[in-house]
Design an enzyme around this catalytic site. Structure first.
Site, mmCIF file in Angstrom:
data_model
loop_
_atom_site.group_PDB
_atom_site.id
_atom_site.type_symbol
_atom_site.label_atom_id
_atom_site.label_comp_id
_atom_site.label_asym_id
_atom_site.label_seq_id
_atom_site.Cartn_x
_atom_site.Cartn_y
_atom_site.Cartn_z
ATOM 1 N N ASP A 22 0.835 -1.210 0.000
ATOM 2 C CA ASP A 22 0.000 0.000 0.000
ATOM 3 C C ASP A 22 0.867 1.257 0.000
ATOM 4 O O ASP A 22 1.954 1.268 0.580
ATOM 5 C CB ASP A 22 -0.902 -0.024 1.242
ATOM 6 C CG ASP A 22 -2.060 0.957 1.118
ATOM 7 O OD1 ASP A 22 -2.283 1.490 0.020
ATOM 8 O OD2 ASP A 22 -2.736 1.182 2.138
ATOM 9 N N ASN A 24 1.320 3.407 -2.970
ATOM 10 C CA ASN A 24 1.864 3.854 -4.262
ATOM 11 C C ASN A 24 1.360 5.253 -4.617
ATOM 12 O O ASN A 24 2.123 6.100 -5.078
ATOM 13 C CB ASN A 24 1.442 2.895 -5.386
ATOM 14 C CG ASN A 24 2.065 1.533 -5.258
ATOM 15 O OD1 ASN A 24 2.934 1.317 -4.427
ATOM 16 N ND2 ASN A 24 1.620 0.593 -6.077
ATOM 17 N N HIS A 39 2.721 3.441 -9.053
ATOM 18 C CA HIS A 39 2.592 1.998 -9.302
ATOM 19 C C HIS A 39 3.850 1.465 -9.996
ATOM 20 O O HIS A 39 4.316 0.370 -9.705
ATOM 21 C CB HIS A 39 1.353 1.707 -10.144
ATOM 22 C CG HIS A 39 0.069 2.017 -9.435
ATOM 23 N ND1 HIS A 39 -0.181 1.611 -8.139
ATOM 24 C CD2 HIS A 39 -1.040 2.703 -9.820
ATOM 25 C CE1 HIS A 39 -1.386 2.027 -7.772
ATOM 26 N NE2 HIS A 39 -1.921 2.699 -8.763
ATOM 27 N N LEU A 133 11.280 -20.653 -4.134
ATOM 28 C CA LEU A 133 10.358 -19.676 -3.535
ATOM 29 C C LEU A 133 9.027 -19.792 -4.259
ATOM 30 O O LEU A 133 8.990 -19.785 -5.495
ATOM 31 C CB LEU A 133 10.910 -18.253 -3.715
ATOM 32 C CG LEU A 133 9.944 -17.110 -3.368
ATOM 33 C CD1 LEU A 133 9.688 -17.025 -1.865
ATOM 34 C CD2 LEU A 133 10.476 -15.762 -3.858
ATOM 35 N N ARG A 196 -5.353 -2.089 8.253
ATOM 36 C CA ARG A 196 -6.555 -2.832 7.854
ATOM 37 C C ARG A 196 -6.128 -4.087 7.104
ATOM 38 O O ARG A 196 -5.052 -4.125 6.512
ATOM 39 C CB ARG A 196 -7.400 -2.001 6.863
ATOM 40 C CG ARG A 196 -8.237 -0.916 7.438
ATOM 41 C CD ARG A 196 -9.142 -0.335 6.333
ATOM 42 N NE ARG A 196 -8.383 0.301 5.268
ATOM 43 C CZ ARG A 196 -7.868 1.523 5.332
ATOM 44 N NH1 ARG A 196 -8.046 2.257 6.411
ATOM 45 N NH2 ARG A 196 -7.192 2.026 4.324
HETATM 46 C C1 FPP Z 1 -1.925 0.112 -3.384
HETATM 47 O O1 FPP Z 1 -1.461 1.451 -3.353
HETATM 48 C C2 FPP Z 1 -1.331 -0.600 -4.504
HETATM 49 C C3 FPP Z 1 -2.031 -1.185 -5.507
HETATM 50 C C4 FPP Z 1 -3.503 -1.190 -5.592
HETATM 51 C C5 FPP Z 1 -1.351 -1.836 -6.653
HETATM 52 C C6 FPP Z 1 -0.174 -2.689 -6.322
HETATM 53 C C7 FPP Z 1 0.559 -2.887 -7.564
HETATM 54 C C8 FPP Z 1 1.886 -2.809 -7.724
HETATM 55 C C9 FPP Z 1 2.830 -2.678 -6.600
HETATM 56 C C10 FPP Z 1 2.412 -2.840 -9.122
HETATM 57 C C11 FPP Z 1 3.247 -3.971 -9.532
HETATM 58 C C12 FPP Z 1 2.813 -5.314 -9.084
HETATM 59 C C13 FPP Z 1 3.253 -6.457 -9.666
HETATM 60 C C14 FPP Z 1 2.889 -7.765 -9.080
HETATM 61 C C15 FPP Z 1 4.102 -6.455 -10.841
HETATM 62 P P1 FPP Z 1 -2.508 2.609 -3.540
HETATM 63 O O2 FPP Z 1 -2.599 2.950 -4.987
HETATM 64 O O3 FPP Z 1 -3.823 2.256 -2.928
HETATM 65 O O4 FPP Z 1 -1.810 3.767 -2.736
HETATM 66 P P2 FPP Z 1 -2.531 4.936 -1.928
HETATM 67 O O5 FPP Z 1 -3.327 4.298 -0.826
HETATM 68 O O6 FPP Z 1 -1.373 5.744 -1.421
HETATM 69 O O7 FPP Z 1 -3.376 5.685 -2.917
#
Ligand code: FPP
Length: 244
Positions: A22, A24, A39, A133, A196
């Protein structure tokens, strides 16, 4: 209530770490970048987590990459994430395969674009024989959906006369979840300071140690993984029993 032997409590063997990646979007906002950049940077942190688990000898890693609720995000963000998955599975597959990583997926894969579904299948097939893994990627995954689907499969068995309700116990039920064959996670780790579970591994996390870290996912690296491992080893797991 049973009593857990001291050895069981101190052993605290760490087999499986599951991560809610979480932060990004916040990482990008802080830098006045688009969420999409966050992301992209998050994908680099995925590499760090995989490498870290291999080096630390943690045999199971599960990553929550896209939830059943994430479809509600703006279309361009969903498309960008699908593009990242495409890129990642195309570009990393060879390295993952050579590194002995078995790639596994949970979630409603049929909802993904067809070419991403194909890449998922290729990744599974190409790495099926690996054992160093087990990397499970949760894509279009929701814990409630997974449990409902297991209940539906079991109900059909009963309707078809192949099963009596009394035969359903926890082991049987768990064998109808998508995580059949994986140990339950020892750690559920969530980054970004949010505390959460967000519909992740609801059944499997019954006795997981919950670890919340302030780091935003794109900044996650081996040092944060080590902090989580240290935190895990400082905990006393009793599974409802008492320490002796
Ligand atoms: C949550 O952060 C993250 C996601 C919904 C996407 C996770 C995806 C990646 C890390 C990309 C690459 C993954 C792979 C497996 C190649 P958020 O966008 O909800 O962040 P925020 O809460 O700060 O808005």
């Amino acid at each position: 209530m049973g009593i857990v032997e001291k050895n069981d409590l101190t052993a605290n063997s760490l087999k499986h770490i599951a991560i809610i990646m979480d932060g990004n979007g916040r990482w990008a906002n802080k830098r006045a970048l688009s969420r999409l950049k966050g992301h992209e940077q998050g994908a680099n942190a995925v590499r760090e987590a995989i490498k870290g688990c291999r080096e630390l000898g943690i045999p199971f890693l599960t990553l929550f990459a896209f939830s059943s609720e994430n479809w509600k995000r703006p279309k361009d963000e969903v498309n960008h994430l699908m593009g990242l998955f495409r890129y990642f599975f195309n570009k990393e597959l060879k390295d993952l395969s050579e590194a002995g990583v078995k790639v596994n997926f949970i979630g409603n894969i049929k909802k993904l674009p067809e070419d991403v579904q194909d890449l998922v299948q290729i990744a599974k097939d190409k790495t099926a024989g690996n054992t160093d893994l087990v990397l499970t990627i949760a894509l279009s995954y929701g814990g409630k959906e997974e449990i409902t689907s297991a209940a539906r499969k079991i109900a059909k068995l009963i309707l078809d006369g192949e099963l009596a309700p009394d035969e359903i116990d926890e082991t049987f039920f768990a064998s109808h979840l998508e995580t059949d064959g994986l140990p339950d996670p020892d750690i559920i780790l969530r980054t970004s300071g949010e505390q959460r579970i967000s519909n992740f591994l609801l059944w499997q996390s019954a006795y997981s140690e919950l670890i919340f870290q302030e780091v935003l996912w794109p900044d996650f690296d081996r040092s944060w993984l080590e902090k989580a491992v240290d935190e895990f080893h400082s905990r006393c797991r009793r599974y409802g029993a008492i320490s002796v």
